[in-house]
Enzyme design. Structure first.
Site, short mmCIF file in Angstrom:
data_model
loop_
_atom_site.label_atom_id
_atom_site.label_comp_id
_atom_site.label_asym_id
_atom_site.label_seq_id
_atom_site.Cartn_x
_atom_site.Cartn_y
_atom_site.Cartn_z
N TYR A 168 0.70 -1.27 0.05
CA TYR A 168 0.09 -0.19 -0.11
C TYR A 168 0.93 1.03 0.12
O TYR A 168 1.85 1.32 0.83
CB TYR A 168 -0.92 0.01 1.19
CG TYR A 168 -1.71 1.34 1.39
CD1 TYR A 168 -2.79 1.66 0.39
CD2 TYR A 168 -1.53 2.02 2.33
CE1 TYR A 168 -3.53 2.52 0.64
CE2 TYR A 168 -2.36 3.08 2.51
CZ TYR A 168 -3.38 3.38 1.64
OH TYR A 168 -4.10 4.56 1.82
N ASP A 263 9.12 3.28 -0.61
CA ASP A 263 8.32 3.90 0.22
C ASP A 263 8.66 3.74 1.82
O ASP A 263 8.27 2.38 2.25
CB ASP A 263 6.87 3.35 -0.20
CG ASP A 263 5.80 4.04 0.63
OD1 ASP A 263 6.21 4.65 1.76
OD2 ASP A 263 4.52 3.73 0.10
N LYS A 291 4.50 9.51 8.53
CA LYS A 291 4.28 9.10 9.89
C LYS A 291 5.46 9.62 10.71
O LYS A 291 5.07 10.73 11.19
CB LYS A 291 4.35 7.51 9.69
CG LYS A 291 3.14 6.97 8.97
CD LYS A 291 3.18 5.43 9.01
CE LYS A 291 1.90 4.78 8.16
NZ LYS A 291 0.66 5.00 8.42
N1 PLP Z 1 2.68 4.46 2.16
C1 PLP Z 1 2.83 3.44 3.30
C2 PLP Z 1 3.96 2.46 3.06
C3 PLP Z 1 1.77 3.55 4.16
O1 PLP Z 1 1.70 2.56 5.13
C4 PLP Z 1 1.17 4.39 4.25
C5 PLP Z 1 -0.06 4.53 5.25
O2 PLP Z 1 -0.23 3.72 6.07
C6 PLP Z 1 1.12 5.56 3.25
C7 PLP Z 1 2.31 5.44 2.15
C8 PLP Z 1 0.10 6.60 3.05
O3 PLP Z 1 0.45 7.68 4.08
P1 PLP Z 1 -1.06 8.51 4.45
O4 PLP Z 1 -1.80 7.80 5.29
O5 PLP Z 1 -0.04 9.38 5.59
O6 PLP Z 1 -1.51 9.19 3.46
#
Ligand code: PLP
Length: 453
Positions: A168, A263, A291
């Site tokens: 994700y 990511d 985060k």
């Molecule tokens: N990338 C990863 C690996 C994530 O776990 C998340 C959210 O859990 C995101 C991107 C998206 O981040 P946000 O919820 O701050 O938009």
């Protein structure tokens, strides 16, 4: 079931007992608030996973958080393993972070101009992640990733992307794909409103399967702009990269002229202070962050070499902007978090807690004959009710979600707040002391017995 209270090799002293389980009455105010919330928000929530969709029951409405604990609106206390889905690596309401936020807020909430705290947080991040030279702050992980996609396409002049089933990356349209399609098959949208054209340039590969990645590159040797990966997958439960997997991705991206994107929204500062790039010794071309970088405030970022980031407006032609980007209060929270986390022993305490928790749970499962597997990477942990090994999304889907749902509720009623889905990682913090983990394991012992039926 074998006796989990037998003294042999028990990871929890027999004198440590779980509290008596809460009854439905104990959640009365949460239930009332959720009833109202369902008349205000789609599904009663402002982000889907909070809705308890995969474990059933009604969400608990939280009122306060401190250290490893959450308190709900009825006054019940929980040991928390969600950690606001990752930011709370110091535990909640760390005094340094609260003080930094209060002090900064008193100077004004937002200027819409450069501010000194942006420089300070940027320097902190670049010091911890020395493979990065320039950074752009945004307001969420999703925003970071969608900017990364644009940057990769701008810099390569190519259009296609590779992502992994079960990974994700936020809710950017181009990556909202139904997992499970064949590796080289064009993606199929899995969210209403995402058109086939929008995801027509996205290819799906299987995590921990380099051959599936190579097949994508061979099918489109000159068209792939970027490969995006969660270097430690945390959105299909916790799945570690097999030895050589990330190195193999690096090699394939270099060979085919595509950009490797880590990511690290979830893994950054968590699997190691320097993130997965440091832990596995693999250098991505672009990194997305979120985060922890905001310490509980809404912050995301993307970062890369100077040459790549010079594509970004106003240095270059790739447009990306944000009214509240680099917000001083959010920068202050992130800075105080990274400073506290970098203090000697702090990150290690979180990682040690994660190890103690994982080993204790696996040992209790083994002792009770319950099929389970799991692991930890730094301060991220995970448990699957599955035989394992779990190496990819298809393996993860074999887990016993019904058992997880029963286990989740048995833990909740004993005052432990777990992610409300089998397919989420558990977030541990430096505030989870050995005693807190032991108290958690006492609940695990009883919850395993209760949820076995
Ligand atoms: N990338 C990863 C690996 C994530 O776990 C998340 C959210 O859990 C995101 C991107 C998206 O981040 P946000 O919820 O701050 O938009």
């Amino acid at each position: 079931m074998p006796d989990l209270f037998s003294p042999e090799a028990n990871p929890v002293p027999l004198s440590v007992l779980a509290p008596a389980p809460l009854t439905d009455d104990a959640f009365a105010r949460s239930a009332t608030l959720m009833q109202e919330a369902r008349t205000l928000f789609p599904g009663g929530v402002n982000s889907p996973v909070r809705a308890f969709g995969s474990v059933g029951g009604s969400p608990v409405v939280m009122a306060r958080a401190e250290g490893p604990y959450l308190w709900d609106e009825d006054g019940n206390r929980y040991i928390d393993y969600v950690g606001s889905w990752g930011p709370a690596i110091l535990g909640h309401s760390h005094p340094d972070v609260i003080q930094a936020v209060q002090h900064t807020a008193a100077q004004g909430l937002s200027f819409g101009t450069p501010n000194a705290l942006e420089n300070a947080l940027a320097k902190s991040v670049l010091r911890l992640m020395p493979h990065l030279a320039r950074i752009r702050f945004v307001n969420s992980g999703t925003e970071a990733v969608l900017s990364v996609i644009r940057l990769a396409r701008a810099a390569t002049g190519r259009s296609k992307l590779i992502k992994f089933e079960g990974c994700y990356h936020g809710h950017a349209d181009a990556l909202l794909l139904k997992a499970g399609s064949g590796a080289t098959t064009l993606g199929v949208p899995n969210s209403a409103g995402v058109t086939a054209n929008t995801v027509g340039d996205t290819l799906l590969a299987e995590f921990n399967n380099l051959a599936s990645v190579e097949a994508c590159f061979k099918a489109h040797p000159d068209a792939i702009a970027a490969l995006l990966v969660e270097p430690v997958a945390g959105n299909m439960g916790l799945i570690s990269p097999e030895p050589g997997f990330l190195q193999g991705l690096r090699q394939l991206c270099t060979q085919y002229g595509a950009l490797l994107v880590f990511d690290e929204v979830m893994t950054g500062f968590r699997v190691a202070l320097g993130g997965a790039a440091q832990l596995y010794g693999v250098q991505p071309d672009i990194t997305a962050l979120g985060k922890i970088i905001g310490g509980g405030m809404p912050v995301g970022a993307y970062a890369a070499t100077e040459a790549l980031m010079n594509w970004v407006s106003p240095a270059g032609p790739m447009y990306q902007a944000g009214t509240l980007s680099g917000n001083p209060v959010a920068m202050a929270a992130g800075l105080a978090t990274l400073q506290a986390l970098s203090a000697p022993g702090c990150w290690q305490r979180a990682a040690d807690a994660s190890e103690q928790l994982t080993n204790g749970m696996l040992s209790l499962c083994k002792q009770s004959g319950i099929t389970a597997c799991g692991g930890f990477v730094g301060a991220m942990a995970g448990l699957f009710f599955a035989e394992g090994p779990v190496k990819n999304y298809a393996d993860a889907l074999k887990a016993d979600t019904q058992r997880y749902a029963r286990f989740f509720h048995a833990m909740l009623r004993r005052g432990v707040y777990l992610p409300p889905s089998q397919f989420e990682a558990w977030f541990v913090s430096s505030a989870h002391t050995p005693d807190v983990i032991t108290a958690t394991l006492a609940c695990v012992r009883e919850a395993l017995i209760e949820s076995a039926a």
